[in-house]
Design a protein around this motif. Structure first.
Motif, mmCIF file in Angstrom:
data_model
loop_
_atom_site.group_PDB
_atom_site.id
_atom_site.type_symbol
_atom_site.label_atom_id
_atom_site.label_comp_id
_atom_site.label_asym_id
_atom_site.label_seq_id
_atom_site.Cartn_x
_atom_site.Cartn_y
_atom_site.Cartn_z
ATOM 1 N N LYS A 25 18.537 -5.989 -1.212
ATOM 2 C CA LYS A 25 18.081 -6.685 0.000
ATOM 3 C C LYS A 25 16.644 -6.310 0.350
ATOM 4 N N PHE A 26 16.249 -5.065 0.024
ATOM 5 C CA PHE A 26 14.868 -4.651 0.282
ATOM 6 C C PHE A 26 13.930 -5.196 -0.796
ATOM 7 N N GLN A 27 14.428 -5.302 -2.025
ATOM 8 C CA GLN A 27 13.629 -5.913 -3.086
ATOM 9 C C GLN A 27 13.256 -7.342 -2.696
ATOM 10 N N LYS A 28 14.231 -8.051 -2.162
ATOM 11 C CA LYS A 28 14.008 -9.439 -1.758
ATOM 12 C C LYS A 28 12.979 -9.515 -0.626
ATOM 13 N N ARG A 29 13.075 -8.596 0.321
ATOM 14 C CA ARG A 29 12.114 -8.577 1.431
ATOM 15 C C ARG A 29 10.711 -8.246 0.929
ATOM 16 N N ILE A 30 10.621 -7.282 0.025
ATOM 17 C CA ILE A 30 9.321 -6.913 -0.556
ATOM 18 C C ILE A 30 8.715 -8.128 -1.258
ATOM 19 N N GLN A 31 9.532 -8.800 -2.054
ATOM 20 C CA GLN A 31 9.065 -9.983 -2.775
ATOM 21 C C GLN A 31 8.557 -11.051 -1.808
ATOM 22 N N ARG A 32 9.304 -11.308 -0.747
ATOM 23 C CA ARG A 32 8.920 -12.348 0.213
ATOM 24 C C ARG A 32 7.616 -11.979 0.937
ATOM 25 N N LYS A 145 -0.884 -5.567 -4.321
ATOM 26 C CA LYS A 145 -1.156 -4.486 -3.365
ATOM 27 C C LYS A 145 0.022 -4.299 -2.403
ATOM 28 N N VAL A 146 0.575 -5.402 -1.919
ATOM 29 C CA VAL A 146 1.722 -5.325 -1.009
ATOM 30 C C VAL A 146 2.940 -4.764 -1.734
ATOM 31 N N VAL A 147 3.197 -5.236 -2.943
ATOM 32 C CA VAL A 147 4.337 -4.723 -3.709
ATOM 33 C C VAL A 147 4.183 -3.226 -3.938
ATOM 34 N N GLU A 148 2.994 -2.812 -4.350
ATOM 35 C CA GLU A 148 2.752 -1.385 -4.606
ATOM 36 C C GLU A 148 2.938 -0.556 -3.332
ATOM 37 N N SER A 149 2.356 -1.007 -2.237
ATOM 38 C CA SER A 149 2.459 -0.262 -0.970
ATOM 39 C C SER A 149 3.902 -0.140 -0.498
ATOM 40 N N LEU A 150 4.629 -1.248 -0.540
ATOM 41 C CA LEU A 150 5.999 -1.228 -0.027
ATOM 42 C C LEU A 150 6.958 -0.487 -0.961
ATOM 43 N N THR A 151 6.763 -0.606 -2.259
ATOM 44 C CA THR A 151 7.639 0.149 -3.172
ATOM 45 C C THR A 151 7.352 1.637 -3.065
ATOM 46 N N ASP A 152 6.088 2.013 -2.931
ATOM 47 C CA ASP A 152 5.750 3.427 -2.732
ATOM 48 C C ASP A 152 6.403 3.958 -1.460
ATOM 49 N N LEU A 153 6.375 3.156 -0.422
ATOM 50 C CA LEU A 153 6.975 3.553 0.853
ATOM 51 C C LEU A 153 8.489 3.726 0.710
ATOM 52 N N VAL A 155 10.325 4.157 -2.176
ATOM 53 C CA VAL A 155 10.738 5.140 -3.170
ATOM 54 C C VAL A 155 10.168 6.526 -2.886
ATOM 55 N N GLY A 156 8.886 6.558 -2.516
ATOM 56 C CA GLY A 156 8.228 7.842 -2.297
ATOM 57 C C GLY A 156 8.230 8.292 -0.852
ATOM 58 N N GLY A 157 8.746 7.456 0.032
ATOM 59 C CA GLY A 157 8.782 7.811 1.441
ATOM 60 C C GLY A 157 7.406 7.777 2.099
ATOM 61 N N GLY A 158 6.420 7.176 1.412
ATOM 62 C CA GLY A 158 5.100 7.064 1.993
ATOM 63 C C GLY A 158 4.291 8.349 1.927
ATOM 64 N N ASN A 159 4.757 9.346 1.139
ATOM 65 C CA ASN A 159 4.087 10.629 1.070
ATOM 66 C C ASN A 159 3.097 10.731 -0.083
ATOM 67 N N GLU A 160 2.928 9.664 -0.836
ATOM 68 C CA GLU A 160 2.045 9.756 -2.008
ATOM 69 C C GLU A 160 0.653 9.312 -1.688
#
Length: 160
Positions: A25-32, A145-153, A155-160
């Motif tokens: 469900k989050f993958q779909k939101r990231i994609q959208r 850029k959006v995909v990278e930012s949101l997936t980092d957030l 998976v990485g919790g935004g700490n990277e």
């Protein structure tokens, strides 16, 4: 039949691995959200270069209605394949026919084809294809850029 440009991004194996760790469900939101970010780049250029008639062409029209009808629709299916459509949307303007249906030839979503490609007695004034051609690389960058930012957030919790 509609003619769509298809953009496919190669070399995303690492992204696929990262996305696999995120709930669907989050993958779909990231994609959208990413599709919308890329589409907004194209939309802004399309609005900027859209021809505006100096006067209304019929009783339901107003100058700039084609430009004002430009919008974005995003769709993401179960397999997370997504599409962003950018262009004039239908407003269902027009006279009601004897069958009780709206006559839509006066609708920006219909007459855009005549503006873009021309017709008998009307020279083309292309703006959709040039807008896409000018912005497609920037749109893909915005998407990535959006995909990278949101997936980092995610998976990485935004700490990277």
């Amino acid at each position: 039949m509609a003619d769509y440009e298809h953009v496919e991004i190669q070399g995303l194996d690492e992204l696929a691995e990262t996305m696999a760790r995120i709930p669907a469900k989050f993958q779909k939101r990231i994609q959208r959200v990413a599709l919308k970010a890329g589409a907004e780049v194209v939309e802004a250029e399309m609005v900027a270069i859209c021809p505006v008639a100096p006067k209304a062409s019929h009783k339901y029209a107003k100058p700039g209605e084609l430009r004002d009808a430009i919008g974005i629709t995003t769709k993401v299916d179960k397999e997370l394949t997504g599409v962003a459509l950018v262009g004039p949307k239908y407003s269902n303007k027009g006279d009601v026919s004897k069958a009780g249906k709206k006559e839509t030839s006066q609708d920006p979503g219909v007459y855009v084809q005549w503006v873009e490609f021309g017709r008998a007695g009307m020279e083309p004034e292309p703006f959709m294809r040039p807008a896409y051609a000018r912005t497609k690389d920037t749109a893909v960058e915005a998407y990535a850029k959006v995909v990278e930012s949101l997936t980092d957030l995610m998976v990485g919790g935004g700490n990277e």
